[in-house]
Design a protein around this motif. Structure first.
Motif, PDB file in Angstrom:
ATOM      1  N   ALA A 211      56.064 -24.192 110.263  1.00 65.65           N
ATOM      2  CA  ALA A 211      55.695 -25.565 110.611  1.00 65.65           C
ATOM      3  C   ALA A 211      54.945 -26.240 109.464  1.00 65.65           C
ATOM      4  CB  ALA A 211      54.843 -25.560 111.872  1.00 65.65           C
ATOM      5  N   ARG A 212      54.054 -25.491 108.802  1.00 63.97           N
ATOM      6  CA  ARG A 212      53.277 -26.080 107.724  1.00 63.97           C
ATOM      7  C   ARG A 212      54.146 -26.494 106.543  1.00 63.97           C
ATOM      8  NH1 ARG A 212      50.782 -21.977 106.219  1.00 63.97           N
ATOM      9  NH2 ARG A 212      51.649 -21.683 104.157  1.00 63.97           N
ATOM     10  N   ILE A 213      55.037 -25.590 106.121  1.00 64.15           N
ATOM     11  CA  ILE A 213      55.900 -25.894 104.982  1.00 64.15           C
ATOM     12  C   ILE A 213      56.844 -27.044 105.309  1.00 64.15           C
ATOM     13  CG2 ILE A 213      57.664 -24.972 103.436  1.00 64.15           C
ATOM     14  CD1 ILE A 213      54.907 -23.901 102.901  1.00 64.15           C
ATOM     15  N   ALA A 214      57.356 -27.097 106.536  1.00 58.58           N
ATOM     16  CA  ALA A 214      58.258 -28.189 106.929  1.00 58.58           C
ATOM     17  C   ALA A 214      57.546 -29.538 106.836  1.00 58.58           C
ATOM     18  CB  ALA A 214      58.780 -27.955 108.343  1.00 58.58           C
ATOM     19  N   HIS A 215      56.306 -29.600 107.347  1.00 63.95           N
ATOM     20  CA  HIS A 215      55.555 -30.858 107.270  1.00 63.95           C
ATOM     21  C   HIS A 215      55.278 -31.249 105.814  1.00 63.95           C
ATOM     22  CE1 HIS A 215      54.703 -30.345 111.616  1.00 63.95           C
ATOM     23  NE2 HIS A 215      54.501 -31.656 111.589  1.00 63.95           N
ATOM     24  N   GLU A 216      54.947 -30.274 104.981  1.00 61.72           N
ATOM     25  CA  GLU A 216      54.663 -30.580 103.575  1.00 61.72           C
ATOM     26  C   GLU A 216      55.908 -31.113 102.867  1.00 61.72           C
ATOM     27  OE1 GLU A 216      53.142 -26.987 101.968  1.00 61.72           O
ATOM     28  OE2 GLU A 216      51.167 -27.171 102.927  1.00 61.72           O
ATOM     29  N   LEU A 217      57.059 -30.519 103.124  1.00 56.66           N
ATOM     30  CA  LEU A 217      58.290 -30.977 102.478  1.00 56.66           C
ATOM     31  C   LEU A 217      58.685 -32.372 102.957  1.00 56.66           C
ATOM     32  CD1 LEU A 217      60.385 -27.672 102.504  1.00 56.66           C
ATOM     33  CD2 LEU A 217      59.360 -28.804 100.533  1.00 56.66           C
ATOM     34  N   VAL A 218      58.514 -32.637 104.253  1.00 57.67           N
ATOM     35  CA  VAL A 218      58.820 -33.975 104.771  1.00 57.67           C
ATOM     36  C   VAL A 218      57.913 -35.010 104.122  1.00 57.67           C
ATOM     37  CG1 VAL A 218      58.691 -35.438 106.827  1.00 57.67           C
ATOM     38  CG2 VAL A 218      59.812 -33.216 106.953  1.00 57.67           C
ATOM     39  N   ALA A 219      56.639 -34.665 103.940  1.00 56.38           N
ATOM     40  CA  ALA A 219      55.711 -35.592 103.285  1.00 56.38           C
ATOM     41  C   ALA A 219      56.145 -35.888 101.854  1.00 56.38           C
ATOM     42  CB  ALA A 219      54.296 -35.013 103.314  1.00 56.38           C
ATOM     43  N   GLU A 220      56.673 -34.887 101.166  1.00 58.68           N
ATOM     44  CA  GLU A 220      57.136 -35.097  99.794  1.00 58.68           C
ATOM     45  C   GLU A 220      58.382 -35.970  99.736  1.00 58.68           C
ATOM     46  OE1 GLU A 220      57.188 -31.804  96.992  1.00 58.68           O
ATOM     47  OE2 GLU A 220      56.059 -30.594  98.436  1.00 58.68           O
ATOM     48  N   THR A 221      59.221 -35.924 100.782  1.00 61.11           N
ATOM     49  CA  THR A 221      60.448 -36.731 100.781  1.00 61.11           C
ATOM     50  C   THR A 221      60.187 -38.193 101.096  1.00 61.11           C
ATOM     51  OG1 THR A 221      60.911 -36.305 103.134  1.00 61.11           O
ATOM     52  CG2 THR A 221      61.782 -34.726 101.533  1.00 61.11           C
ATOM     53  N   ALA A 222      59.002 -38.519 101.612  1.00 62.03           N
ATOM     54  CA  ALA A 222      58.719 -39.905 102.035  1.00 62.03           C
ATOM     55  C   ALA A 222      58.894 -40.900 100.890  1.00 62.03           C
ATOM     56  CB  ALA A 222      57.305 -39.989 102.605  1.00 62.03           C
ATOM     57  N   GLU A 223      58.627 -40.451  99.672  1.00 65.97           N
ATOM     58  CA  GLU A 223      58.739 -41.339  98.509  1.00 65.97           C
ATOM     59  C   GLU A 223      60.186 -41.621  98.117  1.00 65.97           C
ATOM     60  OE1 GLU A 223      57.260 -41.400  93.817  1.00 65.97           O
ATOM     61  OE2 GLU A 223      56.577 -39.815  95.204  1.00 65.97           O
ATOM     62  N   TYR A 224      61.106 -40.736  98.509  1.00 65.61           N
ATOM     63  CA  TYR A 224      62.477 -40.838  98.033  1.00 65.61           C
ATOM     64  C   TYR A 224      63.506 -41.125  99.136  1.00 65.61           C
ATOM     65  CZ  TYR A 224      60.045 -38.236  94.378  1.00 65.61           C
ATOM     66  OH  TYR A 224      59.145 -37.833  93.432  1.00 65.61           O
ATOM     67  N   VAL A 225      63.125 -40.980 100.377  1.00 71.22           N
ATOM     68  CA  VAL A 225      64.058 -41.169 101.491  1.00 71.22           C
ATOM     69  C   VAL A 225      63.603 -42.353 102.328  1.00 71.22           C
ATOM     70  CG1 VAL A 225      65.064 -40.135 103.561  1.00 71.22           C
ATOM     71  CG2 VAL A 225      64.599 -38.722 101.560  1.00 71.22           C
ATOM     72  N   SER A 226      64.508 -43.276 102.566  1.00 69.47           N
ATOM     73  CA  SER A 226      64.186 -44.432 103.399  1.00 69.47           C
ATOM     74  C   SER A 226      65.419 -44.837 104.219  1.00 69.47           C
ATOM     75  CB  SER A 226      63.750 -45.615 102.520  1.00 69.47           C
ATOM     76  OG  SER A 226      64.810 -45.998 101.655  1.00 69.47           O
ATOM     77  N   PRO A 227      65.193 -45.275 105.451  1.00 73.08           N
ATOM     78  CA  PRO A 227      63.889 -45.261 106.146  1.00 73.08           C
ATOM     79  C   PRO A 227      63.554 -43.860 106.628  1.00 73.08           C
ATOM     80  CG  PRO A 227      65.598 -46.038 107.606  1.00 73.08           C
ATOM     81  CD  PRO A 227      66.278 -45.843 106.280  1.00 73.08           C
ATOM     82  N   GLN A 228      62.278 -43.643 106.927  1.00 69.25           N
ATOM     83  CA  GLN A 228      61.824 -42.344 107.448  1.00 69.25           C
ATOM     84  C   GLN A 228      61.845 -42.405 108.977  1.00 69.25           C
ATOM     85  OE1 GLN A 228      60.352 -39.293 106.412  1.00 69.25           O
ATOM     86  NE2 GLN A 228      60.932 -39.521 104.277  1.00 69.25           N
ATOM     87  N   PRO A 229      62.742 -41.655 109.627  1.00 64.28           N
ATOM     88  CA  PRO A 229      62.823 -41.703 111.087  1.00 64.28           C
ATOM     89  C   PRO A 229      61.731 -40.854 111.744  1.00 64.28           C
ATOM     90  CG  PRO A 229      64.409 -40.137 110.263  1.00 64.28           C
ATOM     91  CD  PRO A 229      63.736 -40.741 109.050  1.00 64.28           C
ATOM     92  N   ALA A 230      61.457 -41.139 112.996  1.00 59.89           N
ATOM     93  CA  ALA A 230      60.524 -40.313 113.772  1.00 59.89           C
ATOM     94  C   ALA A 230      61.315 -39.152 114.358  1.00 59.89           C
ATOM     95  CB  ALA A 230      59.873 -41.140 114.878  1.00 59.89           C
ATOM     96  N   ALA A 231      61.322 -38.025 113.652  1.00 60.44           N
ATOM     97  CA  ALA A 231      62.121 -36.868 114.063  1.00 60.44           C
ATOM     98  C   ALA A 231      61.343 -35.599 113.781  1.00 60.44           C
ATOM     99  CB  ALA A 231      63.452 -36.853 113.320  1.00 60.44           C
ATOM    100  N   HIS A 232      61.790 -34.505 114.363  1.00 61.93           N
ATOM    101  CA  HIS A 232      61.191 -33.202 114.101  1.00 61.93           C
ATOM    102  C   HIS A 232      61.338 -32.896 112.613  1.00 61.93           C
ATOM    103  CE1 HIS A 232      60.764 -28.821 114.010  1.00 61.93           C
ATOM    104  NE2 HIS A 232      60.072 -28.958 115.121  1.00 61.93           N
ATOM    105  N   PRO A 233      60.269 -32.434 111.945  1.00 57.55           N
ATOM    106  CA  PRO A 233      60.327 -32.223 110.490  1.00 57.55           C
ATOM    107  C   PRO A 233      61.509 -31.364 110.044  1.00 57.55           C
ATOM    108  CG  PRO A 233      58.081 -31.995 111.264  1.00 57.55           C
ATOM    109  CD  PRO A 233      58.930 -32.129 112.487  1.00 57.55           C
ATOM    110  N   GLU A 234      61.761 -30.262 110.734  1.00 58.87           N
ATOM    111  CA  GLU A 234      62.851 -29.385 110.320  1.00 58.87           C
ATOM    112  C   GLU A 234      64.208 -30.050 110.519  1.00 58.87           C
ATOM    113  OE1 GLU A 234      63.866 -24.751 111.217  1.00 58.87           O
ATOM    114  OE2 GLU A 234      61.743 -25.342 111.180  1.00 58.87           O
ATOM    115  N   GLN A 235      64.353 -30.807 111.620  1.00 55.02           N
ATOM    116  CA  GLN A 235      65.604 -31.536 111.860  1.00 55.02           C
ATOM    117  C   GLN A 235      65.827 -32.598 110.781  1.00 55.02           C
ATOM    118  OE1 GLN A 235      67.950 -31.018 114.478  1.00 55.02           O
ATOM    119  NE2 GLN A 235      66.783 -29.103 114.516  1.00 55.02           N
TER     120      GLN A 235
END
Length: 269
Positions: A211-235
């Motif tokens: 869970a921790r690594i998934a959240h960290e990776l999603v946070a890193e993608t926020a700068e490059y992926v748009s829009p950011q949907p409200a979804a489970h981090p791993e999904q």
């Protein structure tokens, strides 16, 4: 190089993915130890037979018989285990049979100091007490460590793991609509590789690390992926991986089509 993280049975890889390191179970480790003990006792009994034959034939006198006994004990129960562990890189005949290997607590390879401590204490806990101390220690430690492991800072790692089935990511249905308008073209290839590696190892991680690594990776993608949907981090990470894969396939197909068209024009001219 792998570096340890907070969780006892995890190692952080070079791509920042926490990999669950599994120790060898108590039963399998006991079985491997019995095989190693049988080898050492067989060598010792072989020496006793050889010593008896030398005494009977008069080649060896009784004066040096005691010295030979001490030498045999040292060689069979200390030197042989050390040499085998160093030569086989943390393994022995018993560990080869059960699929284990002695490693440091951080998952690194052991050296002479570790092998020497384990073999020396092993004489007491394994041979002098017929394995009683080793059994008690292994039964009451999380990684089935015997006393020699606790002193040397080692444990037996399981090296035989089930063959992994290659992961084929599929777009989550809940994010199919998002994928039609999403843009992930600016994501660095290094980050994309880290996400892929995380998804490949996710099933082998502890829930907290996963869970921790998934959240960290999603946070890193926020700068490059748009829009950011409200979804489970791993999904979301799976959806990003599939999105990049499909768009790269389309780009390659377009490039191939253009190359074929240019080639056809060149032939026509």
């Amino acid at each position: 190089m792998s570096t340890p993280i907070d969780t006892a049975d995890e190692v952080l890889s070079g791509e920042a993915v926490a990999i669950d390191i599994q120790p060898l179970g108590f039963f399998m480790r006991t079985l491997g130890a019995l095989i190693d003990m049988a080898l050492s006792w067989a060598l010792f009994l072989l020496f006793l037979w050889l010593r008896t034959w030398l005494l009977v034939t008069g080649i060896v006198t009784g004066a040096i018989d005691g010295i030979m006994n001490v030498l045999a004990i040292v060689v069979c129960f200390v030197v042989v285990p050390i040499v085998m562990e160093l030569a086989l890189r943390g393994r022995s005949l018993g560990k080869l049979a059960v699929g284990g290997r002695i490693v440091r607590l951080d998952g690194g390879a052991t050296g002479f100091r570790h092998a020497f401590i384990r073999a020396l204490i092993g004489v007491l806990e394994t041979y002098m007490t017929f394995g009683a101390i080793a059994l008690l220690s292994g039964a009451f430690t999380a990684r089935s460590q015997r006393l020699g492991d606790l002193v040397a800072g080692t444990y037996s790692q399981r090296v035989r793991t089930p063959k992994l089935i290659p992961l084929v990511a599929v777009m989550p249905p809940a994010l199919a609509g998002w994928a039609q308008i999403a843009d992930a073209a600016r994501m660095p290839d290094r980050l994309a590789r880290r996400i892929t590696q995380f998804l490949q190892h996710a099933e082998r991680m502890s829930p907290s690390a996963r869970a921790r690594i998934a959240h960290e990776l999603v946070a890193e993608t926020a700068e490059y992926v748009s829009p950011q949907p409200a979804a489970h981090p791993e999904q979301l990470l799976i959806a990003i991986t599939v999105l990049r894969r499909e768009r790269e396939r389309r780009a390659l197909a377009i490039a191939d089509a253009r190359a074929e068209k240019l080639s056809g024009r060149h032939v026509g001219v």
